[in-house]
Motif scaffolding. Structure first.
Motif, PDB file in Angstrom:
ATOM      1  N   ARG A   1      29.487  48.576  29.387  1.00  0.00           N
ATOM      2  CA  ARG A   1      30.882  48.112  29.373  1.00  0.00           C
ATOM      3  C   ARG A   1      31.311  47.613  30.759  1.00  0.00           C
ATOM      4  NH1 ARG A   1      35.261  49.861  25.876  1.00  0.00           N
ATOM      5  NH2 ARG A   1      34.452  50.470  23.849  1.00  0.00           N
ATOM      6  N   LEU A   2      30.804  48.291  31.799  1.00  0.00           N
ATOM      7  CA  LEU A   2      31.120  47.841  33.160  1.00  0.00           C
ATOM      8  C   LEU A   2      30.531  46.450  33.413  1.00  0.00           C
ATOM      9  CD1 LEU A   2      30.618  51.083  35.307  1.00  0.00           C
ATOM     10  CD2 LEU A   2      32.777  49.972  34.676  1.00  0.00           C
ATOM     11  N   ALA A   3      29.334  46.227  32.865  1.00  0.00           N
ATOM     12  CA  ALA A   3      28.705  44.905  33.032  1.00  0.00           C
ATOM     13  C   ALA A   3      29.535  43.830  32.329  1.00  0.00           C
ATOM     14  CB  ALA A   3      27.273  44.927  32.482  1.00  0.00           C
ATOM     15  N   VAL A   4      30.043  44.162  31.133  1.00  0.00           N
ATOM     16  CA  VAL A   4      30.889  43.215  30.400  1.00  0.00           C
ATOM     17  C   VAL A   4      32.163  42.934  31.200  1.00  0.00           C
ATOM     18  CG1 VAL A   4      32.288  42.880  28.319  1.00  0.00           C
ATOM     19  CG2 VAL A   4      29.996  43.859  28.133  1.00  0.00           C
ATOM     20  N   ASP A   5      32.740  44.002  31.735  1.00  0.00           N
ATOM     21  CA  ASP A   5      33.955  43.856  32.539  1.00  0.00           C
ATOM     22  C   ASP A   5      33.730  42.961  33.751  1.00  0.00           C
ATOM     23  OD1 ASP A   5      36.197  44.897  31.532  1.00  0.00           O
ATOM     24  OD2 ASP A   5      36.266  46.665  32.830  1.00  0.00           O
ATOM     25  N   ALA A   6      32.582  43.163  34.404  1.00  0.00           N
ATOM     26  CA  ALA A   6      32.264  42.353  35.589  1.00  0.00           C
ATOM     27  C   ALA A   6      32.083  40.891  35.203  1.00  0.00           C
ATOM     28  CB  ALA A   6      31.005  42.890  36.272  1.00  0.00           C
ATOM     29  N   LEU A   7      31.476  40.667  34.026  1.00  0.00           N
ATOM     30  CA  LEU A   7      31.284  39.297  33.560  1.00  0.00           C
ATOM     31  C   LEU A   7      32.640  38.635  33.309  1.00  0.00           C
ATOM     32  CD1 LEU A   7      29.416  37.007  32.550  1.00  0.00           C
ATOM     33  CD2 LEU A   7      29.567  38.013  30.279  1.00  0.00           C
ATOM     34  N   ILE A   8      33.548  39.385  32.673  1.00  0.00           N
ATOM     35  CA  ILE A   8      34.883  38.846  32.399  1.00  0.00           C
ATOM     36  C   ILE A   8      35.605  38.538  33.716  1.00  0.00           C
ATOM     37  CG2 ILE A   8      37.161  39.413  31.439  1.00  0.00           C
ATOM     38  CD1 ILE A   8      35.650  41.004  29.229  1.00  0.00           C
ATOM     39  N   ASP A   9      35.514  39.487  34.678  1.00  0.00           N
ATOM     40  CA  ASP A   9      36.144  39.250  35.982  1.00  0.00           C
ATOM     41  C   ASP A   9      35.609  37.978  36.625  1.00  0.00           C
ATOM     42  OD1 ASP A   9      37.685  41.515  35.838  1.00  0.00           O
ATOM     43  OD2 ASP A   9      36.264  42.774  36.956  1.00  0.00           O
ATOM     44  N   ALA A  10      34.276  37.826  36.577  1.00  0.00           N
ATOM     45  CA  ALA A  10      33.658  36.661  37.221  1.00  0.00           C
ATOM     46  C   ALA A  10      34.016  35.375  36.486  1.00  0.00           C
ATOM     47  CB  ALA A  10      32.136  36.835  37.272  1.00  0.00           C
ATOM     48  N   ALA A  11      33.963  35.439  35.147  1.00  0.00           N
ATOM     49  CA  ALA A  11      34.187  34.215  34.365  1.00  0.00           C
ATOM     50  C   ALA A  11      35.612  33.696  34.500  1.00  0.00           C
ATOM     51  CB  ALA A  11      33.858  34.476  32.893  1.00  0.00           C
ATOM     52  N   PHE A  12      36.557  34.621  34.605  1.00  0.00           N
ATOM     53  CA  PHE A  12      37.964  34.195  34.597  1.00  0.00           C
ATOM     54  C   PHE A  12      38.612  34.289  35.972  1.00  0.00           C
ATOM     55  CE2 PHE A  12      37.400  35.932  30.134  1.00  0.00           C
ATOM     56  CZ  PHE A  12      37.028  34.693  29.648  1.00  0.00           C
ATOM     57  N   ASP A  13      37.789  34.403  36.993  1.00  0.00           N
ATOM     58  CA  ASP A  13      38.286  34.520  38.355  1.00  0.00           C
ATOM     59  C   ASP A  13      39.108  33.295  38.758  1.00  0.00           C
ATOM     60  OD1 ASP A  13      37.562  36.227  40.948  1.00  0.00           O
ATOM     61  OD2 ASP A  13      37.831  34.113  41.489  1.00  0.00           O
ATOM     62  N   GLU A  14      40.148  33.559  39.565  1.00  0.00           N
ATOM     63  CA  GLU A  14      41.029  32.458  40.008  1.00  0.00           C
ATOM     64  C   GLU A  14      40.290  31.386  40.800  1.00  0.00           C
ATOM     65  OE1 GLU A  14      44.539  33.557  42.145  1.00  0.00           O
ATOM     66  OE2 GLU A  14      45.094  35.012  40.586  1.00  0.00           O
ATOM     67  N   THR A  15      39.230  31.803  41.500  1.00  0.00           N
ATOM     68  CA  THR A  15      38.521  30.821  42.320  1.00  0.00           C
ATOM     69  C   THR A  15      37.726  29.829  41.466  1.00  0.00           C
ATOM     70  OG1 THR A  15      36.607  32.264  42.513  1.00  0.00           O
ATOM     71  CG2 THR A  15      38.255  32.430  44.249  1.00  0.00           C
ATOM     72  N   HIS A  16      37.637  30.069  40.164  1.00  0.00           N
ATOM     73  CA  HIS A  16      36.887  29.155  39.309  1.00  0.00           C
ATOM     74  C   HIS A  16      37.773  28.170  38.561  1.00  0.00           C
ATOM     75  CE1 HIS A  16      33.195  32.026  39.029  1.00  0.00           C
ATOM     76  NE2 HIS A  16      33.444  31.602  40.243  1.00  0.00           N
ATOM     77  N   ILE A  17      39.019  28.067  38.964  1.00  0.00           N
ATOM     78  CA  ILE A  17      39.949  27.164  38.269  1.00  0.00           C
ATOM     79  C   ILE A  17      39.378  25.754  38.202  1.00  0.00           C
ATOM     80  CG2 ILE A  17      42.179  25.981  38.438  1.00  0.00           C
ATOM     81  CD1 ILE A  17      43.417  28.558  39.359  1.00  0.00           C
ATOM     82  N   GLU A  18      38.906  25.256  39.341  1.00  0.00           N
ATOM     83  CA  GLU A  18      38.393  23.886  39.382  1.00  0.00           C
ATOM     84  C   GLU A  18      37.202  23.715  38.435  1.00  0.00           C
ATOM     85  OE1 GLU A  18      39.695  21.233  40.785  1.00  0.00           O
ATOM     86  OE2 GLU A  18      41.360  22.518  41.420  1.00  0.00           O
ATOM     87  N   ALA A  19      36.314  24.702  38.439  1.00  0.00           N
ATOM     88  CA  ALA A  19      35.121  24.607  37.591  1.00  0.00           C
ATOM     89  C   ALA A  19      35.514  24.558  36.115  1.00  0.00           C
ATOM     90  CB  ALA A  19      34.196  25.799  37.855  1.00  0.00           C
ATOM     91  N   ARG A  20      36.519  25.357  35.748  1.00  0.00           N
ATOM     92  CA  ARG A  20      36.946  25.345  34.343  1.00  0.00           C
ATOM     93  C   ARG A  20      37.589  24.011  33.974  1.00  0.00           C
ATOM     94  NH1 ARG A  20      38.076  30.897  35.458  1.00  0.00           N
ATOM     95  NH2 ARG A  20      40.085  30.282  36.293  1.00  0.00           N
ATOM     96  N   LEU A  21      38.330  23.442  34.914  1.00  0.00           N
ATOM     97  CA  LEU A  21      38.951  22.141  34.633  1.00  0.00           C
ATOM     98  C   LEU A  21      37.899  21.051  34.489  1.00  0.00           C
ATOM     99  CD1 LEU A  21      42.123  22.301  36.913  1.00  0.00           C
ATOM    100  CD2 LEU A  21      42.062  22.206  34.421  1.00  0.00           C
ATOM    101  N   VAL A  22      36.845  21.135  35.302  1.00  0.00           N
ATOM    102  CA  VAL A  22      35.738  20.175  35.168  1.00  0.00           C
ATOM    103  C   VAL A  22      35.164  20.257  33.766  1.00  0.00           C
ATOM    104  CG1 VAL A  22      33.345  19.719  35.862  1.00  0.00           C
ATOM    105  CG2 VAL A  22      35.122  20.025  37.611  1.00  0.00           C
TER     106      VAL A  22
END
Lengths: 209, 208
Positions: free
Chosen positions: A93-114
């Motif tokens: 569950r911690l691994a899933v949580d870390a994945l969610i944190d990484a995937a939806f991190d604010e620093t990835h805004i540009e990547a998601r928009l791309v």
């Protein structure tokens, strides 16, 4: 000439051309890409561009595909490793949580928009769409393996279809791109991540903790 | 000349240009739009196009905005499913479920594609983005009101914030569009929506 999809060129000239095209599309979108500007900045003549990419359209599609691939970090690989190193459901569950944190991190805004932009630009381009599909399938393998590992150990709902789940969970990420671009209230994005986390946990574990 | 955004033209010629451009963009994407073809299809001279839309870019953005407005109108019909008065929590849950399912109905595949294309094409276009943001902010009012009312009656969990929940649920529908065009599994509207509907239920409702 027909478009040539060449998102990972071997020649350094083609690579330079592609990098410039990516930069231009990143800043002003594909409609703002002028072959003249690419020629100037890459210091090449037009035939060089056409030899490697077929046409302006080939260069645009190659740049989109490369931008799409770049927008994914090694998040799924890290998750795959963490999931298989887990010794209990709570570690998983911690691994899933870390994945969610990484995937939806604010620093990835540009990547998601791309990603949102490339997927929008690919719907009417069969070759680009098929290349995106191939990339997605490969890119998701570590996720599939990590989740299947957990399912075999009974840590994830046994009735969960892994491929469906992954397509659903990764596709909805586009929603966060849309929210960050088209919503003015800053808390909407934070709340979005909170809802998404619960949604993913519900699907995986059958609860909403 | 600068792009002029003109999604609901008053003049007949501008409407013809917009329609011709819409057709091209909907079938083969904005990159394939040629000004020459559009003016011919609309039976006008190029300066007419520039007068009404500024340039090719203005015409393209106008088409995107017009498609977005159409899509939003169409969505309002789906939302009317929540407008019916519910007398019990179970009834409200059923209404909400049918709303989610209607949004994911296979008949709406082209609508979902339009939404994906328009939003994606606006990423590098600040003016278009701003207009979409403005239109969108008023779109979900009815659903939000229905959720607030249900929350007041104790049917919807108190920790749900209706505005951002609706932003989450509606933006997630882009995912279905992506899966419909790029996914590798058949019939996405059938299985994809099971996950989305289940997530909505878990977020909105306590188990009785």
């Amino acid at each position: 000439m027909t478009a040539i999809l060449n998102q990972a060129p071997e020649s350094s000239v083609a690579d330079r051309i592609l990098e410039i095209a990516k930069e231009i599309i990143d800043s002003v979108g594909e409609a703002g890409l002028r072959i003249d500007e690419v020629m100037d900045r890459a210091d090449v003549k037009a035939p060089v561009i056409y030899r490697h990419f077929g046409s302006r359209e080939g260069l645009v599609q190659s740049a989109h595909l490369a931008r799409y691939a770049d927008s994914f970090r090694s998040g799924s690989t890290a998750f795959g490793a963490a999931a298989r190193a887990a010794r209990s459901q709570s570690e998983f569950r911690l691994a899933v949580d870390a994945l969610i944190d990484a995937a939806f991190d604010e620093t990835h805004i540009e990547a998601r928009l791309v990603r949102l932009e490339v997927l929008a630009m690919g719907t009417a381009r069969p070759e680009l769409a098929s290349a995106i599909r191939t990339f997605q399938d490969e890119n998701r393998q570590p996720l599939v393996r990590g989740l299947k590992f957990a399912q075999q150990l009974g840590w994830v709902r046994s009735d969960l279809n892994m491929h469906e789940f992954i397509e659903w969970a990764t596709s909805t990420t586009l929603g966060l791109a849309a929210v960050s671009q088209f919503r003015t209230e800053p808390e909407t994005a934070q709340q979005w991540v909170r809802y998404q986390r619960t949604a993913i946990q519900t699907a995986l574990f059958g609860d909403g903790i | 000349m600068k792009p002029k955004l003109n999604p609901i033209p008053e003049s007949d010629v501008a409407r013809r240009l917009l329609e011709a451009a819409s057709e091209v963009i909907e079938t083969s994407g904005e990159a394939s739009l040629r000004v020459q073809e559009i003016v011919e299809a609309a039976g006008v001279q190029a300066p007419v196009l520039y007068r009404h839309f500024g340039n090719r870019e203005g015409l393209v953005q106008s088409v995107h905005l017009a498609r977005f407005l159409r899509e939003i109108n169409d969505e309002a019909e789906v939302f009317s499913l929540l407008a019916g008065q519910a007398d019990t929590k179970a009834e409200f849950q059923a209404h909400f479920d049918s709303l989610v399912r209607a949004a994911a109905d296979p008949s709406r595949i082209e609508r979902r594609r339009a939404r994906l294309e328009v939003l994606g094409s606006a990423v590098s276009r600040p003016e278009l983005s701003e207009l979409i943001t403005r239109v969108q902010s008023t779109t979900y009012v009815r659903v939000i009101e229905a959720l607030v009312a249900a929350q007041q009656r104790g049917w919807v969990r108190a920790d749900v914030e209706p505005v951002s929940f609706v932003a989450w649920a509606s933006s997630g529908m882009l995912g279905l569009a992506a899966v419909e065009h790029y996914g590798s599994l058949p019939n996405p509207s059938e299985w994809w929506i099971r996950y989305q509907a289940e997530a909505c239920r878990a977020l909105l409702f306590d188990e009785d």
